[in-house]
Design a protein around this motif. Structure first.
Motif, PDB file in Angstrom:
ATOM      1  N   ARG A 167       0.073   1.796  -6.700  1.00 61.36           N
ATOM      2  CA  ARG A 167      -0.996   1.938  -5.709  1.00 61.36           C
ATOM      3  C   ARG A 167      -0.876   3.245  -4.931  1.00 61.36           C
ATOM      4  NH1 ARG A 167      -1.591  -3.152  -2.028  1.00 61.36           N
ATOM      5  NH2 ARG A 167      -3.457  -2.078  -1.355  1.00 61.36           N
ATOM      6  N   GLU A 168       0.369   3.616  -4.581  1.00 58.49           N
ATOM      7  CA  GLU A 168       0.532   4.829  -3.792  1.00 58.49           C
ATOM      8  C   GLU A 168       0.240   6.069  -4.638  1.00 58.49           C
ATOM      9  OE1 GLU A 168       4.203   4.961  -1.446  1.00 58.49           O
ATOM     10  OE2 GLU A 168       3.806   7.086  -1.131  1.00 58.49           O
ATOM     11  N   PHE A 169       0.681   6.037  -5.918  1.00 61.26           N
ATOM     12  CA  PHE A 169       0.500   7.192  -6.782  1.00 61.26           C
ATOM     13  C   PHE A 169      -0.971   7.486  -7.001  1.00 61.26           C
ATOM     14  CE2 PHE A 169       0.292   9.216 -10.980  1.00 61.26           C
ATOM     15  CZ  PHE A 169       1.152  10.286 -10.762  1.00 61.26           C
ATOM     16  N   PHE A 170      -1.722   6.480  -7.422  1.00 61.38           N
ATOM     17  CA  PHE A 170      -3.131   6.721  -7.726  1.00 61.38           C
ATOM     18  C   PHE A 170      -4.007   6.712  -6.484  1.00 61.38           C
ATOM     19  CE2 PHE A 170      -1.549   5.096 -11.814  1.00 61.38           C
ATOM     20  CZ  PHE A 170      -1.890   6.178 -12.595  1.00 61.38           C
ATOM     21  N   GLY A 171      -3.625   5.919  -5.497  1.00 62.83           N
ATOM     22  CA  GLY A 171      -4.489   5.772  -4.334  1.00 62.83           C
ATOM     23  C   GLY A 171      -4.285   6.845  -3.290  1.00 62.83           C
ATOM     24  N   ASN A 172      -3.111   7.504  -3.322  1.00 63.34           N
ATOM     25  CA  ASN A 172      -2.816   8.456  -2.262  1.00 63.34           C
ATOM     26  C   ASN A 172      -2.258   9.763  -2.812  1.00 63.34           C
ATOM     27  OD1 ASN A 172      -2.899   9.041   0.390  1.00 63.34           O
ATOM     28  ND2 ASN A 172      -0.955   8.054   0.927  1.00 63.34           N
ATOM     29  N   GLY A 173      -1.882   9.749  -4.092  1.00 64.43           N
ATOM     30  CA  GLY A 173      -1.325  10.953  -4.698  1.00 64.43           C
ATOM     31  C   GLY A 173       0.086  11.255  -4.251  1.00 64.43           C
ATOM     32  N   THR A 174       0.778  10.271  -3.663  1.00 62.09           N
ATOM     33  CA  THR A 174       2.146  10.517  -3.205  1.00 62.09           C
ATOM     34  C   THR A 174       3.078   9.461  -3.783  1.00 62.09           C
ATOM     35  OG1 THR A 174       1.786   9.162  -1.254  1.00 62.09           O
ATOM     36  CG2 THR A 174       1.425  11.517  -1.007  1.00 62.09           C
TER      37      THR A 174
ATOM     38  N   TYR B  32       6.102  11.518  -0.486  1.00 61.68           N
ATOM     39  CA  TYR B  32       6.094  12.910  -0.925  1.00 61.68           C
ATOM     40  C   TYR B  32       4.915  13.164  -1.847  1.00 61.68           C
ATOM     41  CZ  TYR B  32      10.823  12.840   0.821  1.00 61.68           C
ATOM     42  OH  TYR B  32      11.908  12.692   1.619  1.00 61.68           O
ATOM     43  N   PRO B  33       4.154  14.219  -1.617  1.00 57.65           N
ATOM     44  CA  PRO B  33       3.030  14.504  -2.510  1.00 57.65           C
ATOM     45  C   PRO B  33       3.531  14.914  -3.888  1.00 57.65           C
ATOM     46  CG  PRO B  33       3.275  16.210  -0.835  1.00 57.65           C
ATOM     47  CD  PRO B  33       4.249  15.146  -0.493  1.00 57.65           C
ATOM     48  N   VAL B  34       3.041  14.260  -4.931  1.00 60.54           N
ATOM     49  CA  VAL B  34       3.479  14.586  -6.286  1.00 60.54           C
ATOM     50  C   VAL B  34       2.337  15.100  -7.144  1.00 60.54           C
ATOM     51  CG1 VAL B  34       5.524  13.144  -6.533  1.00 60.54           C
ATOM     52  CG2 VAL B  34       3.284  12.120  -6.764  1.00 60.54           C
ATOM     53  N   LEU B  35       1.105  14.833  -6.715  1.00 58.74           N
ATOM     54  CA  LEU B  35      -0.023  15.293  -7.516  1.00 58.74           C
ATOM     55  C   LEU B  35      -0.620  16.536  -6.861  1.00 58.74           C
ATOM     56  CD1 LEU B  35      -1.734  11.923  -8.449  1.00 58.74           C
ATOM     57  CD2 LEU B  35      -0.488  13.478  -9.942  1.00 58.74           C
ATOM     58  N   PRO B  36      -1.196  17.455  -7.674  1.00 59.27           N
ATOM     59  CA  PRO B  36      -1.806  18.658  -7.097  1.00 59.27           C
ATOM     60  C   PRO B  36      -2.925  18.293  -6.124  1.00 59.27           C
ATOM     61  CG  PRO B  36      -2.441  18.342  -9.396  1.00 59.27           C
ATOM     62  CD  PRO B  36      -1.312  17.415  -9.135  1.00 59.27           C
ATOM     63  N   THR B  37      -3.182  19.195  -5.190  1.00 58.30           N
ATOM     64  CA  THR B  37      -4.161  18.892  -4.143  1.00 58.30           C
ATOM     65  C   THR B  37      -5.570  18.740  -4.702  1.00 58.30           C
ATOM     66  OG1 THR B  37      -4.087  21.246  -3.738  1.00 58.30           O
ATOM     67  CG2 THR B  37      -3.035  19.824  -2.097  1.00 58.30           C
TER      68      THR B  37
ATOM     69  N   SER C 168       0.829  -1.207   0.000  1.00 58.40           N
ATOM     70  CA  SER C 168       0.000   0.000   0.000  1.00 58.40           C
ATOM     71  C   SER C 168       0.865   1.259   0.000  1.00 58.40           C
ATOM     72  CB  SER C 168      -0.954  -0.008   1.179  1.00 58.40           C
ATOM     73  OG  SER C 168      -0.241  -0.258   2.352  1.00 58.40           O
ATOM     74  N   SER C 169       2.155   1.148   0.381  1.00 64.01           N
ATOM     75  CA  SER C 169       3.064   2.286   0.228  1.00 64.01           C
ATOM     76  C   SER C 169       4.453   1.775  -0.151  1.00 64.01           C
ATOM     77  CB  SER C 169       3.154   3.092   1.524  1.00 64.01           C
ATOM     78  OG  SER C 169       3.925   2.383   2.467  1.00 64.01           O
TER      79      SER C 169
END
Lengths: 200, 202
Positions: A148-155, A159-164, A32-33
Protein backbone atom coordinates in the motif's frame (compact mmCIF):
# COMPACT_ATOMS: atom_id res chain seq x y z
CA UNK A 1 6.38 -31.55 18.52
CA UNK A 2 9.52 -29.59 18.11
CA UNK A 3 10.01 -26.08 19.38
CA UNK A 4 11.20 -24.82 16.03
CA UNK A 5 8.10 -26.09 14.27
CA UNK A 6 5.88 -24.48 16.91
CA UNK A 7 7.73 -21.23 16.41
CA UNK A 8 7.65 -21.13 12.62
CA UNK A 9 4.14 -22.40 12.01
CA UNK A 10 2.75 -18.88 12.37
CA UNK A 11 4.91 -17.57 9.54
CA UNK A 12 3.26 -19.42 6.70
CA UNK A 13 1.45 -22.66 7.51
CA UNK A 14 -0.87 -21.22 10.13
CA UNK A 15 -0.36 -17.53 9.42
CA UNK A 16 -3.13 -15.80 11.38
CA UNK A 17 -4.06 -13.32 8.65
CA UNK A 18 -3.49 -15.17 5.40
CA UNK A 19 -4.40 -18.71 6.39
CA UNK A 20 -6.77 -18.37 9.34
CA UNK A 21 -8.32 -14.98 8.42
CA UNK A 22 -8.09 -13.67 11.99
CA UNK A 23 -7.32 -10.18 13.21
CA UNK A 24 -8.51 -8.54 10.02
CA UNK A 25 -9.62 -5.22 11.49
CA UNK A 26 -6.15 -3.97 12.46
CA UNK A 27 -4.74 -5.56 9.31
CA UNK A 28 -6.91 -3.25 7.24
CA UNK A 29 -6.83 -0.20 9.46
CA UNK A 30 -3.18 0.35 10.35
CA UNK A 31 -1.46 -0.76 7.14
CA UNK A 32 -1.44 2.58 5.35
CA UNK A 33 2.28 2.86 6.20
CA UNK A 34 4.96 0.32 7.15
CA UNK A 35 5.81 2.21 10.32
CA UNK A 36 2.26 1.87 11.66
CA UNK A 37 2.17 -1.77 10.61
CA UNK A 38 5.36 -2.58 12.52
CA UNK A 39 4.20 -0.59 15.56
CA UNK A 40 0.94 -2.52 15.70
CA UNK A 41 2.80 -5.78 15.11
CA UNK A 42 5.19 -5.21 18.02
CA UNK A 43 2.31 -4.27 20.31
CA UNK A 44 0.47 -7.47 19.38
CA UNK A 45 3.61 -9.62 19.81
CA UNK A 46 4.12 -8.35 23.35
CA UNK A 47 0.47 -8.69 24.37
CA UNK A 48 0.16 -12.12 22.79
CA UNK A 49 3.33 -13.49 24.36
CA UNK A 50 2.52 -12.16 27.84
CA UNK A 51 -1.10 -13.29 27.75
CA UNK A 52 -0.17 -16.74 26.45
CA UNK A 53 2.38 -17.01 29.28
CA UNK A 54 -0.07 -16.05 32.05
CA UNK A 55 -2.98 -18.04 30.63
CA UNK A 56 -0.94 -21.22 30.39
CA UNK A 57 0.21 -20.64 33.98
CA UNK A 58 -3.35 -20.46 35.28
CA UNK A 59 -4.89 -22.95 32.86
CA UNK A 60 -5.40 -25.65 35.51
CA UNK A 61 -7.11 -23.44 38.10
CA UNK A 62 -9.52 -21.65 35.75
CA UNK A 63 -13.04 -23.19 35.76
CA UNK A 64 -14.08 -24.14 32.25
CA UNK A 65 -17.37 -22.23 32.24
CA UNK A 66 -15.97 -18.80 32.96
CA UNK A 67 -12.66 -19.16 31.15
CA UNK A 68 -13.47 -16.63 28.39
CA UNK A 69 -14.13 -13.66 30.73
CA UNK A 70 -10.97 -14.53 32.68
CA UNK A 71 -8.89 -14.70 29.50
CA UNK A 72 -10.30 -11.37 28.35
CA UNK A 73 -9.45 -9.67 31.64
CA UNK A 74 -5.87 -11.00 31.46
CA UNK A 75 -5.54 -9.79 27.86
CA UNK A 76 -7.07 -6.40 28.70
CA UNK A 77 -4.55 -5.94 31.52
CA UNK A 78 -1.60 -6.41 29.16
CA UNK A 79 -3.21 -4.19 26.53
CA UNK A 80 -3.54 -1.44 29.13
CA UNK A 81 0.15 -1.80 30.01
CA UNK A 82 1.17 -1.64 26.34
CA UNK A 83 -1.14 1.33 25.81
CA UNK A 84 0.45 3.26 28.68
CA UNK A 85 4.00 2.41 27.56
CA UNK A 86 3.24 3.47 24.01
CA UNK A 87 1.62 6.69 25.19
CA UNK A 88 4.72 7.50 27.23
CA UNK A 89 7.52 6.50 24.85
CA UNK A 90 5.98 6.60 21.37
CA UNK A 91 3.31 9.32 21.53
CA UNK A 92 3.27 9.84 17.77
CA UNK A 93 2.73 6.17 17.02
CA UNK A 94 0.04 6.10 19.70
CA UNK A 95 -1.71 8.97 17.99
CA UNK A 96 -1.64 7.48 14.52
CA UNK A 97 -2.79 4.04 15.69
CA UNK A 98 -5.46 5.78 17.76
CA UNK A 99 -8.52 3.69 18.47
CA UNK A 100 -6.80 0.49 17.43
CA UNK A 101 -4.52 0.34 20.47
CA UNK A 102 -7.30 -0.37 23.01
CA UNK A 103 -8.91 -2.55 20.35
CA UNK A 104 -6.02 -5.04 20.59
CA UNK A 105 -8.15 -6.54 23.38
CA UNK A 106 -10.70 -7.74 20.86
CA UNK A 107 -8.16 -8.91 18.29
CA UNK A 108 -9.39 -12.44 17.56
CA UNK A 109 -5.82 -13.76 17.20
CA UNK A 110 -5.07 -13.22 20.88
CA UNK A 111 -8.24 -14.77 22.28
CA UNK A 112 -8.01 -17.46 19.63
CA UNK A 113 -4.50 -18.49 20.69
CA UNK A 114 -5.50 -18.37 24.37
CA UNK A 115 -8.43 -20.67 23.72
CA UNK A 116 -6.85 -22.98 21.17
CA UNK A 117 -3.29 -23.18 22.43
CA UNK A 118 -2.30 -21.57 25.73
CA UNK A 119 -5.13 -23.16 27.71
CA UNK A 120 -3.95 -26.61 26.58
CA UNK A 121 -0.16 -26.46 26.47
CA UNK A 122 2.67 -25.82 28.90
CA UNK A 123 4.30 -22.48 29.58
CA UNK A 124 7.37 -22.81 27.33
CA UNK A 125 5.39 -23.90 24.29
CA UNK A 126 2.78 -21.20 24.89
CA UNK A 127 5.42 -18.46 24.92
CA UNK A 128 6.98 -19.85 21.74
CA UNK A 129 3.55 -20.05 20.13
CA UNK A 130 2.75 -16.46 21.12
CA UNK A 131 6.04 -15.17 19.74
CA UNK A 132 5.70 -17.12 16.49
CA UNK A 133 2.10 -16.17 15.85
CA UNK A 134 2.83 -12.54 16.72
CA UNK A 135 5.74 -12.45 14.29
CA UNK A 136 3.55 -14.08 11.64
CA UNK A 137 0.96 -11.37 12.17
CA UNK A 138 3.62 -8.66 11.95
CA UNK A 139 4.97 -10.18 8.73
CA UNK A 140 1.54 -10.03 7.13
CA UNK A 141 1.09 -6.43 8.26
CA UNK A 142 4.47 -5.56 6.73
CA UNK A 143 3.61 -7.28 3.44
CA UNK A 144 0.29 -5.48 3.08
CA UNK A 145 1.57 -2.12 4.25
CA UNK A 146 4.58 -2.22 1.91
CA UNK A 147 2.30 -2.80 -1.07
CA UNK A 148 0.00 0.00 0.00
CA UNK A 149 2.77 2.44 0.85
CA UNK A 150 4.80 1.67 -2.28
CA UNK A 151 2.00 2.15 -4.78
CA UNK A 152 -0.13 4.57 -2.81
CA UNK A 153 2.59 6.94 -1.67
CA UNK A 154 5.72 6.05 -3.63
CA UNK A 155 7.70 5.50 -0.43
CA UNK A 156 8.97 2.59 1.66
CA UNK A 157 9.20 3.08 5.43
CA UNK A 158 8.95 6.82 4.80
CA UNK A 159 11.83 6.96 2.28
CA UNK A 160 10.93 7.95 -1.28
CA UNK A 161 11.88 5.11 -3.63
CA UNK A 162 10.01 6.02 -6.79
CA UNK A 163 10.94 8.96 -9.06
CA UNK A 164 8.97 12.13 -8.50
CA UNK A 165 7.33 11.73 -11.92
CA UNK A 166 5.41 8.76 -10.47
CA UNK A 167 1.80 9.63 -9.72
CA UNK A 168 0.82 7.78 -6.53
CA UNK A 169 -2.35 5.67 -6.65
CA UNK A 170 -3.90 7.54 -3.76
CA UNK A 171 -6.85 5.19 -3.41
CA UNK A 172 -4.54 2.47 -2.09
CA UNK A 173 -3.77 4.31 1.13
CA UNK A 174 -7.45 5.01 1.67
CA UNK A 175 -10.19 2.66 2.87
CA UNK A 176 -11.14 0.94 -0.43
CA UNK A 177 -7.49 0.22 -1.20
CA UNK A 178 -7.10 -1.64 2.08
CA UNK A 179 -9.87 -4.07 1.19
CA UNK A 180 -8.58 -4.45 -2.37
CA UNK A 181 -4.97 -5.13 -1.34
CA UNK A 182 -5.96 -7.68 1.30
CA UNK A 183 -8.31 -9.38 -1.19
CA UNK A 184 -5.59 -9.82 -3.78
CA UNK A 185 -2.92 -10.82 -1.26
CA UNK A 186 -5.26 -13.50 0.12
CA UNK A 187 -5.92 -14.63 -3.45
CA UNK A 188 -2.18 -14.89 -4.08
CA UNK A 189 -1.66 -17.04 -0.99
CA UNK A 190 -4.57 -19.30 -1.98
CA UNK A 191 -3.00 -19.71 -5.40
CA UNK A 192 0.37 -20.51 -3.83
CA UNK A 193 -1.26 -23.10 -1.61
CA UNK A 194 -2.95 -24.75 -4.58
CA UNK A 195 0.33 -24.92 -6.49
CA UNK A 196 2.01 -26.65 -3.52
CA UNK A 197 -0.83 -29.13 -3.19
CA UNK A 198 -0.82 -29.98 -6.89
CA UNK A 199 2.90 -30.62 -6.85
CA UNK A 200 2.71 -33.07 -3.95
CA UNK B 1 -32.12 19.97 22.55
CA UNK B 2 -30.93 20.36 18.99
CA UNK B 3 -32.43 17.77 16.67
CA UNK B 4 -30.19 18.76 13.77
CA UNK B 5 -27.17 17.75 15.83
CA UNK B 6 -28.56 14.25 16.29
CA UNK B 7 -29.29 14.06 12.59
CA UNK B 8 -25.61 14.79 11.90
CA UNK B 9 -24.55 12.01 14.29
CA UNK B 10 -26.97 9.51 12.73
CA UNK B 11 -26.09 10.21 9.09
CA UNK B 12 -22.40 10.39 10.02
CA UNK B 13 -22.39 6.99 11.73
CA UNK B 14 -24.47 5.20 9.09
CA UNK B 15 -23.06 6.61 5.85
CA UNK B 16 -20.10 8.97 6.10
CA UNK B 17 -18.12 7.09 8.74
CA UNK B 18 -19.65 3.67 8.25
CA UNK B 19 -18.06 1.46 10.89
CA UNK B 20 -17.28 -1.41 8.57
CA UNK B 21 -16.44 0.28 5.31
CA UNK B 22 -14.49 3.34 6.38
CA UNK B 23 -13.43 2.63 9.97
CA UNK B 24 -12.63 -1.09 9.58
CA UNK B 25 -14.49 -2.09 12.72
CA UNK B 26 -16.27 -5.43 12.87
CA UNK B 27 -14.60 -6.97 9.82
CA UNK B 28 -14.61 -10.53 11.21
CA UNK B 29 -18.41 -10.92 11.40
CA UNK B 30 -18.71 -8.86 8.22
CA UNK B 31 -16.80 -11.53 6.32
CA UNK B 32 -17.82 -14.49 8.49
CA UNK B 33 -21.61 -14.12 8.78
CA UNK B 34 -22.37 -12.62 5.36
CA UNK B 35 -22.93 -15.88 3.50
CA UNK B 36 -26.69 -16.07 4.15
CA UNK B 37 -29.06 -13.12 4.18
CA UNK B 38 -31.16 -14.42 7.09
CA UNK B 39 -28.28 -14.87 9.49
CA UNK B 40 -26.83 -11.52 8.38
CA UNK B 41 -30.03 -9.74 9.37
CA UNK B 42 -30.18 -11.58 12.70
CA UNK B 43 -26.54 -10.86 13.45
CA UNK B 44 -26.99 -7.22 12.45
CA UNK B 45 -29.83 -6.66 14.86
CA UNK B 46 -28.09 -8.52 17.68
CA UNK B 47 -25.02 -6.30 17.21
CA UNK B 48 -27.14 -3.15 16.96
CA UNK B 49 -28.84 -4.01 20.23
CA UNK B 50 -25.58 -4.80 22.00
CA UNK B 51 -23.96 -1.63 20.65
CA UNK B 52 -26.81 0.60 21.85
CA UNK B 53 -26.91 -0.92 25.32
CA UNK B 54 -23.12 -1.02 25.55
CA UNK B 55 -22.89 2.67 24.61
CA UNK B 56 -25.29 3.59 27.38
CA UNK B 57 -23.72 1.28 29.97
CA UNK B 58 -20.12 2.26 29.27
CA UNK B 59 -21.01 5.95 29.28
CA UNK B 60 -22.57 5.65 32.72
CA UNK B 61 -19.63 3.61 33.99
CA UNK B 62 -17.05 6.01 32.60
CA UNK B 63 -18.79 9.13 33.85
CA UNK B 64 -19.62 7.99 37.36
CA UNK B 65 -16.71 5.69 38.18
CA UNK B 66 -13.69 6.44 36.01
CA UNK B 67 -13.61 10.08 34.93
CA UNK B 68 -11.88 12.11 37.70
CA UNK B 69 -13.98 15.22 36.97
CA UNK B 70 -17.36 13.62 37.48
CA UNK B 71 -16.92 10.38 39.42
CA UNK B 72 -18.16 9.53 42.88
CA UNK B 73 -14.65 9.14 44.32
CA UNK B 74 -14.06 12.90 44.37
CA UNK B 75 -11.42 13.15 41.72
CA UNK B 76 -9.56 9.85 41.87
CA UNK B 77 -8.31 9.26 38.34
CA UNK B 78 -9.30 5.78 37.23
CA UNK B 79 -9.35 6.41 33.49
CA UNK B 80 -6.53 3.92 32.96
CA UNK B 81 -9.03 1.17 33.79
CA UNK B 82 -11.13 2.10 30.77
CA UNK B 83 -10.25 -0.79 28.48
CA UNK B 84 -10.60 -3.45 31.20
CA UNK B 85 -13.85 -2.04 32.58
CA UNK B 86 -15.45 -1.67 29.16
CA UNK B 87 -14.62 -5.15 27.98
CA UNK B 88 -16.04 -6.68 31.16
CA UNK B 89 -19.32 -4.76 30.72
CA UNK B 90 -19.53 -5.80 27.07
CA UNK B 91 -18.76 -9.45 27.81
CA UNK B 92 -21.52 -9.66 30.41
CA UNK B 93 -23.97 -7.87 28.13
CA UNK B 94 -23.30 -10.32 25.32
CA UNK B 95 -23.80 -13.24 27.69
CA UNK B 96 -27.15 -11.72 28.65
CA UNK B 97 -28.27 -11.19 25.06
CA UNK B 98 -27.25 -14.74 24.26
CA UNK B 99 -29.47 -16.09 27.05
CA UNK B 100 -32.40 -13.92 25.96
CA UNK B 101 -32.18 -15.02 22.32
CA UNK B 102 -31.83 -18.65 23.36
CA UNK B 103 -35.07 -18.42 25.35
CA UNK B 104 -37.11 -16.32 22.93
CA UNK B 105 -35.98 -17.47 19.50
CA UNK B 106 -34.20 -20.85 19.29
CA UNK B 107 -34.25 -20.65 15.48
CA UNK B 108 -32.28 -17.44 15.46
CA UNK B 109 -30.03 -18.87 18.17
CA UNK B 110 -29.17 -21.86 16.01
CA UNK B 111 -28.64 -19.70 12.94
CA UNK B 112 -26.22 -17.36 14.69
CA UNK B 113 -24.45 -20.32 16.26
CA UNK B 114 -20.90 -19.61 17.26
CA UNK B 115 -21.09 -15.98 16.20
CA UNK B 116 -23.12 -14.89 19.21
CA UNK B 117 -20.35 -15.20 21.79
CA UNK B 118 -18.09 -13.64 19.18
CA UNK B 119 -19.96 -10.32 19.50
CA UNK B 120 -17.77 -9.86 22.58
CA UNK B 121 -14.72 -9.80 20.37
CA UNK B 122 -16.45 -7.71 17.73
CA UNK B 123 -14.31 -4.60 17.67
CA UNK B 124 -17.28 -2.49 16.59
CA UNK B 125 -18.81 -2.80 20.07
CA UNK B 126 -15.71 -1.83 22.03
CA UNK B 127 -14.89 0.67 19.28
CA UNK B 128 -18.14 2.56 19.63
CA UNK B 129 -17.75 2.66 23.42
CA UNK B 130 -14.23 4.10 23.17
CA UNK B 131 -15.22 6.54 20.42
CA UNK B 132 -18.11 7.89 22.52
CA UNK B 133 -15.61 8.77 25.23
CA UNK B 134 -12.99 10.16 22.82
CA UNK B 135 -15.59 12.43 21.20
CA UNK B 136 -16.87 13.39 24.70
CA UNK B 137 -20.47 12.72 23.76
CA UNK B 138 -23.30 13.24 26.26
CA UNK B 139 -25.42 10.29 27.38
CA UNK B 140 -28.11 10.77 24.72
CA UNK B 141 -25.53 11.41 22.00
CA UNK B 142 -23.70 8.19 22.96
CA UNK B 143 -26.92 6.20 22.79
CA UNK B 144 -27.85 7.64 19.39
CA UNK B 145 -24.31 7.15 18.10
CA UNK B 146 -24.22 3.53 19.28
CA UNK B 147 -27.58 2.74 17.73
CA UNK B 148 -26.87 4.37 14.38
CA UNK B 149 -23.40 2.80 14.18
CA UNK B 150 -25.15 -0.54 14.69
CA UNK B 151 -27.59 0.28 11.88
CA UNK B 152 -24.63 1.18 9.67
CA UNK B 153 -23.02 -2.17 10.49
CA UNK B 154 -26.29 -3.99 9.70
CA UNK B 155 -26.63 -2.10 6.41
CA UNK B 156 -23.14 -3.08 5.28
CA UNK B 157 -23.63 -6.69 6.43
CA UNK B 158 -26.99 -7.10 4.69
CA UNK B 159 -25.76 -5.53 1.45
CA UNK B 160 -22.77 -7.85 1.49
CA UNK B 161 -24.90 -10.94 2.22
CA UNK B 162 -27.21 -10.10 -0.68
CA UNK B 163 -24.26 -9.80 -3.03
CA UNK B 164 -22.59 -12.97 -1.80
CA UNK B 165 -25.76 -15.01 -2.25
CA UNK B 166 -25.68 -14.00 -5.91
CA UNK B 167 -21.97 -14.73 -6.04
CA UNK B 168 -22.58 -18.40 -5.29
CA UNK B 169 -23.87 -18.81 -8.85
CA UNK B 170 -20.98 -16.98 -10.44
CA UNK B 171 -17.95 -18.64 -12.00
CA UNK B 172 -15.02 -17.19 -10.10
CA UNK B 173 -11.35 -18.18 -10.57
CA UNK B 174 -10.48 -20.79 -7.96
CA UNK B 175 -7.95 -18.87 -5.83
CA UNK B 176 -10.37 -15.96 -5.50
CA UNK B 177 -13.26 -18.03 -4.15
CA UNK B 178 -14.53 -17.39 -0.64
CA UNK B 179 -12.84 -14.69 1.40
CA UNK B 180 -10.69 -12.96 -1.29
CA UNK B 181 -13.62 -12.13 -3.55
CA UNK B 182 -15.56 -10.94 -0.50
CA UNK B 183 -12.80 -8.43 0.19
CA UNK B 184 -12.78 -7.21 -3.39
CA UNK B 185 -16.55 -6.75 -3.14
CA UNK B 186 -16.05 -4.90 0.13
CA UNK B 187 -13.54 -2.68 -1.60
CA UNK B 188 -16.05 -1.71 -4.29
CA UNK B 189 -18.70 -1.13 -1.64
CA UNK B 190 -16.30 0.98 0.35
CA UNK B 191 -15.57 2.99 -2.80
CA UNK B 192 -19.28 3.68 -3.12
CA UNK B 193 -19.52 4.74 0.52
CA UNK B 194 -16.50 6.94 -0.06
CA UNK B 195 -18.82 9.15 -2.07
CA UNK B 196 -20.70 10.03 1.11
CA UNK B 197 -17.60 11.71 2.52
CA UNK B 198 -18.42 14.58 0.18
CA UNK B 199 -21.41 15.37 2.37
CA UNK B 200 -20.59 18.12 4.79
CA UNK B 201 -23.08 18.29 7.62
CA UNK B 202 -22.27 20.91 10.14
Amino acid sequence: MSIIREFTKGFYKENPVFRLALGLCPTLAVTSSIENGIGMGVAVISVLTCSNFVISLVRKVVPKKIRIPIFIVIIATFVTIVEMLMQAYKPELYKSLGLFVPLIVVNCIILGRAEAYASRNNVIYSIIDGLGMGIGFTLSLVIISSIREFFGNGTLYGYPVLPTSYKPVLILVMAPGAFLTLGYVLCFFNWLDMRFKNRN
Amino acid sequence: MDLGHFFVIIIGAIFINNFVLTKFLGICPYIGVSRKLDSAIGMGFAVTFVMSVASAATWVLYTFLLNPKTNIFHGTDLTYLRTIAFIIIIASLVQFVEMVIQKTSPVLYNALGIYLPLITTNCAVLGVAVLNIDESFSFLESLVHGFSAGIGFTLALVLMAGLREKLDMADIPKPLRGIPIAFILASLMSLAFFGFSGLSLN
